[in-house]
Motif scaffolding. Structure first.
Motif, PDB file in Angstrom:
ATOM      1  N   LYS A  89      48.975  30.396  46.516  1.00 57.73           N
ATOM      2  CA  LYS A  89      49.037  30.919  47.434  1.00 57.73           C
ATOM      3  C   LYS A  89      49.119  32.647  47.123  1.00 57.73           C
ATOM      4  O   LYS A  89      50.440  32.425  46.916  1.00 57.73           O
ATOM      5  N   GLY A  90      48.926  33.730  46.945  1.00 60.82           N
ATOM      6  CA  GLY A  90      48.794  35.068  46.378  1.00 60.82           C
ATOM      7  C   GLY A  90      48.759  34.630  45.160  1.00 60.82           C
ATOM      8  O   GLY A  90      49.728  36.123  45.092  1.00 60.82           O
ATOM      9  N   GLN A  91      49.565  34.239  44.256  1.00 61.33           N
ATOM     10  CA  GLN A  91      49.380  34.589  43.151  1.00 61.33           C
ATOM     11  C   GLN A  91      47.624  34.512  41.997  1.00 61.33           C
ATOM     12  O   GLN A  91      46.891  34.223  42.583  1.00 61.33           O
ATOM     13  N   VAL A  92      47.567  35.518  40.528  1.00 55.79           N
ATOM     14  CA  VAL A  92      47.079  34.849  39.996  1.00 55.79           C
ATOM     15  C   VAL A  92      47.151  35.266  38.436  1.00 55.79           C
ATOM     16  O   VAL A  92      48.769  34.908  38.599  1.00 55.79           O
ATOM     17  N   GLU A  93      46.211  35.075  37.751  1.00 52.82           N
ATOM     18  CA  GLU A  93      46.500  34.757  36.846  1.00 52.82           C
ATOM     19  C   GLU A  93      45.388  35.970  35.403  1.00 52.82           C
ATOM     20  O   GLU A  93      44.476  35.974  35.991  1.00 52.82           O
ATOM     21  N   VAL A  94      45.772  36.582  34.761  1.00 50.13           N
ATOM     22  CA  VAL A  94      45.054  36.490  33.643  1.00 50.13           C
ATOM     23  C   VAL A  94      45.428  35.722  32.372  1.00 50.13           C
ATOM     24  O   VAL A  94      46.019  35.814  32.233  1.00 50.13           O
ATOM     25  N   LEU A  95      44.244  35.803  31.887  1.00 51.99           N
ATOM     26  CA  LEU A  95      44.093  35.707  30.046  1.00 51.99           C
ATOM     27  C   LEU A  95      43.780  37.123  28.951  1.00 51.99           C
ATOM     28  O   LEU A  95      42.606  36.990  29.252  1.00 51.99           O
ATOM     29  N   PHE A  96      44.421  37.001  28.230  1.00 51.83           N
ATOM     30  CA  PHE A  96      44.681  37.358  27.486  1.00 51.83           C
ATOM     31  C   PHE A  96      44.709  37.548  26.021  1.00 51.83           C
ATOM     32  O   PHE A  96      45.574  36.633  26.232  1.00 51.83           O
ATOM     33  N   LYS A  97      44.641  38.415  24.642  1.00 52.43           N
ATOM     34  CA  LYS A  97      44.727  38.140  23.378  1.00 52.43           C
ATOM     35  C   LYS A  97      45.352  38.979  22.696  1.00 52.43           C
ATOM     36  O   LYS A  97      45.242  40.235  23.055  1.00 52.43           O
ATOM     37  N   ILE A  98      46.694  38.569  22.360  1.00 52.95           N
ATOM     38  CA  ILE A  98      47.881  40.225  21.991  1.00 52.95           C
ATOM     39  C   ILE A  98      47.183  40.158  20.738  1.00 52.95           C
ATOM     40  O   ILE A  98      46.620  39.706  19.404  1.00 52.95           O
ATOM     41  N   ILE A  99      46.664  41.868  20.914  1.00 52.82           N
ATOM     42  CA  ILE A  99      45.983  42.749  19.774  1.00 52.82           C
ATOM     43  C   ILE A  99      46.468  44.029  19.434  1.00 52.82           C
ATOM     44  O   ILE A  99      46.895  44.318  18.154  1.00 52.82           O
ATOM     45  N   GLY A 100      47.725  44.685  20.365  1.00 49.28           N
ATOM     46  CA  GLY A 100      48.037  45.427  20.369  1.00 49.28           C
ATOM     47  C   GLY A 100      49.680  45.732  20.729  1.00 49.28           C
ATOM     48  O   GLY A 100      50.218  44.622  21.141  1.00 49.28           O
ATOM     49  N   GLN A 101      50.579  46.918  20.568  1.00 53.20           N
ATOM     50  CA  GLN A 101      51.643  47.208  21.413  1.00 53.20           C
ATOM     51  C   GLN A 101      52.409  46.257  22.803  1.00 53.20           C
ATOM     52  O   GLN A 101      52.885  46.081  23.556  1.00 53.20           O
ATOM     53  N   GLY A 102      50.509  46.952  23.561  1.00 50.51           N
ATOM     54  CA  GLY A 102      50.371  47.108  24.972  1.00 50.51           C
ATOM     55  C   GLY A 102      51.033  45.491  25.013  1.00 50.51           C
ATOM     56  O   GLY A 102      51.199  45.057  26.338  1.00 50.51           O
ATOM     57  N   THR A 103      49.706  45.181  24.941  1.00 44.70           N
ATOM     58  CA  THR A 103      49.358  42.723  24.430  1.00 44.70           C
ATOM     59  C   THR A 103      50.473  42.383  24.823  1.00 44.70           C
ATOM     60  O   THR A 103      51.026  41.280  24.375  1.00 44.70           O
ATOM     61  N   ARG A 104      51.072  42.888  22.902  1.00 46.38           N
ATOM     62  CA  ARG A 104      52.986  42.472  22.860  1.00 46.38           C
ATOM     63  C   ARG A 104      53.221  42.416  23.954  1.00 46.38           C
ATOM     64  O   ARG A 104      54.478  41.682  23.704  1.00 46.38           O
ATOM     65  N   ALA A 105      53.561  43.610  23.904  1.00 44.93           N
ATOM     66  CA  ALA A 105      54.978  43.684  25.331  1.00 44.93           C
ATOM     67  C   ALA A 105      54.674  43.083  26.217  1.00 44.93           C
ATOM     68  O   ALA A 105      55.578  42.656  26.957  1.00 44.93           O
ATOM     69  N   LEU A 106      53.525  42.600  27.141  1.00 49.09           N
ATOM     70  CA  LEU A 106      53.098  42.234  27.820  1.00 49.09           C
ATOM     71  C   LEU A 106      53.739  40.842  27.482  1.00 49.09           C
ATOM     72  O   LEU A 106      54.296  39.472  29.135  1.00 49.09           O
ATOM     73  N   ALA A 107      53.758  39.773  26.745  1.00 46.20           N
ATOM     74  CA  ALA A 107      53.469  38.207  26.716  1.00 46.20           C
ATOM     75  C   ALA A 107      54.654  38.199  26.253  1.00 46.20           C
ATOM     76  O   ALA A 107      55.293  37.207  26.668  1.00 46.20           O
ATOM     77  N   SER A 108      55.879  39.315  26.414  1.00 45.21           N
ATOM     78  CA  SER A 108      57.623  39.336  25.817  1.00 45.21           C
ATOM     79  C   SER A 108      57.618  38.618  27.368  1.00 45.21           C
ATOM     80  O   SER A 108      59.218  38.541  27.114  1.00 45.21           O
ATOM     81  N   MET A 109      57.433  39.453  27.874  1.00 47.17           N
ATOM     82  CA  MET A 109      57.965  39.157  29.679  1.00 47.17           C
ATOM     83  C   MET A 109      58.392  38.031  30.045  1.00 47.17           C
ATOM     84  O   MET A 109      57.986  37.422  29.335  1.00 47.17           O
ATOM     85  N   LYS A 110      59.211  37.857  30.725  1.00 46.56           N
ATOM     86  CA  LYS A 110      59.994  36.885  31.260  1.00 46.56           C
ATOM     87  C   LYS A 110      59.689  36.072  32.899  1.00 46.56           C
ATOM     88  O   LYS A 110      59.640  37.519  33.799  1.00 46.56           O
TER      89      LYS A 110
END
Length: 317
Positions: A89-110
Motif C-alpha cells: 500500500k502506498g507504492q507505485v511502479e514505473v517500467l522504462f527502457k534505458i535510453i539516455g543519461q537520465g534513464t541510466r541514472a535512474l536505473a542505477s539508484m539503490k
C-alpha cells in the motif's frame, strides 16, 4: 490534483535487455493515479547554487561541465502499477527502457535512495467508457505496455473480456515477466508449438498473445497482424461494445488505428512524446489533431496522453 512528492526507492529490477522496473514509496501518488496517467521523475539531483549567467547557452555549458551525469529536465514515465491496499500500500511502479543519461541514472539508484516525483499528470483513459465495454483489445509495442497494466486491472474488475497483444524484437526484449503457456489464441489458424505469456496479465484473467520478430516461441510477426485477424474473426471484436487501446511506436499505433477504423471499432491511443515541463507550459509535446474547425494542436501532457485515435493526424512521424 498534482502533487510533488519525495519518494523512496523500494526496489529496482532489471527485466530484460535495457528495461527496468522501479518500485517507489509514494503514498499520495499511489492514491491519486488513474489508468493512463503519468508521473514526472527527476532522474538525478542537480545542485544549481547561486550563480548568474548571461544567457541560456552559458548556463547549459556550465551545468554540463560541472554535472556531466545530471539531468536538468524531469522525465515522464507512465504509472505502471499503483497499490492502495495490502503489503505494498502506498507504492507505485514505473517500467522504462534505458535510453539516455537520465534513464541510466535512474536505473542505477539503490534501495533507500529518494527521487522527486510530480504527478499524477495528464488525462487518462475514460473509465466510464471502459465500464460499458464487453471486449477490450490492448495492443502494445515494447515498453508501451507500461501504462496498460492499470487499465487491464480496471477492465477485469469490471468483467470486461480483455485481450493483450504485445510485440517485441525477441524474447530478450519483452519488458514483462514471462512464463511458458499451453494456451493458444483461438482465432489463429497457425499456432506455434510453444507459446509464452505475461504473468501479471495472465493472473488478471486476460488472454495474452506475445508476438516476436525473431524467436522460436510465441507468435511470429507484429501485433497489428494479430489484431487484424482477431477483428476479422470476431466481426470487429464486438459482441456488444468493443474498443482497442494502444501504446507503443508511432508506426505501430498508426497501423492499429487503421485496422480499428476499417472494422468500425473505437480506438484510443496513449501517445508518448518528448516533454519539457509536463504541465502544458512549454508546448513541446504538442501534436496535430482533427477538429470540427479544421486541424488544431493538442498538448500530450494536458489534453492527453490518451487520444481518440481517429482524431490524430498519423502521417506526421
Amino acid at each position: 490534483m498534482i502533487t510533488i512528492e519525495r519518494a523512496m526507492v523500494v526496489e529496482v529490477t532489471a527485466i530484460c535487455r535495457n528495461h527496468v522496473r522501479m518500485r517507489l514509496a509514494a503514498p499520495r501518488l499511489a492514491k491519486a493515479a488513474r489508468p493512463g496517467q503519468f508521473v514526472n521523475v527527476r532522474c538525478a539531483p542537480m545542485p544549481m547554487g547561486a550563480r548568474t549567467f548571461e544567457g541560456w547557452d552559458d548556463c547549459a555549458r556550465a551545468l554540463c561541465a560541472k554535472h556531466p551525469t545530471q539531468t536538468l529536465l524531469m522525465r515522464p514515465f507512465a504509472v505502471h502499477r499503483a497499490w492502495t491496499k495490502g503489503a505494498r500500500k502506498g507504492q507505485v511502479e514505473v517500467l522504462f527502457k534505458i535510453i539516455g543519461q537520465g534513464t541510466r541514472a535512474l536505473a542505477s539508484m539503490k534501495r533507500g535512495q529518494s527521487v522527486e516525483l510530480m504527478g499524477p499528470l495528464g488525462r487518462g483513459f475514460d473509465l466510464d467508457e471502459c465500464r460499458r465495454l464487453s471486449t477490450a483489445v490492448l495492443v502494445a509495442g515494447g515498453v508501451g505496455v507500461a501504462p496498460l497494466f492499470q487499465l487491464a486491472e480496471f477492465l477485469r474488475r469490471e468483467h470486461v473480456h480483455t485481450l493483450l497483444l504485445v510485440g517485441a524484437m525477441s524474447e530478450k526484449d519483452i519488458p514483462l515477466d514471462v512464463a511458458d503457456s499451453r494456451m493458444t489464441l483461438p482465432y489463429m489458424e497457425t499456432k506455434p508449438e510453444a507459446t509464452i505469456t505475461a504473468k501479471e496479465f495472465r493472473d488478471l484473467g486476460c488472454e495474452v498473445g506475445i508476438v516476436l520478430m525473431a524467436g522460436a516461441r510465441g507468435y511470429a510477426g507484429v501485433p497489428t497482424e494479430l489484431l487484424d485477424r482477431f477483428l476479422h474473426r470476431t466481426e470487429g471484436g464486438a459482441r456488444g461494445a468493443a474498443c482497442v487501446f494502444t501504446c507503443g511506436p508511432w508506426g505501430m499505433m498508426r497501423a492499429v488505428a487503421k485496422h480499428a477504423e476499417e472494422h468500425g471499432v473505437a480506438c484510443r491511443a496513449l501517445l508518448e512524446e518528448r516533454m519539457g515541463c509536463g504541465i502544458g507550459a512549454c508546448v513541446a509535446c504538442s501534436i496535430r489533431v482533427k477538429s470540427a474547425g479544421g486541424v488544431i494542436r493538442r498538448r500530450v501532457c494536458i489534453e492527453g496522453p490518451v487520444f481518440d485515435a481517429g482524431e490524430v493526424i498519423w502521417d506526421e512521424a
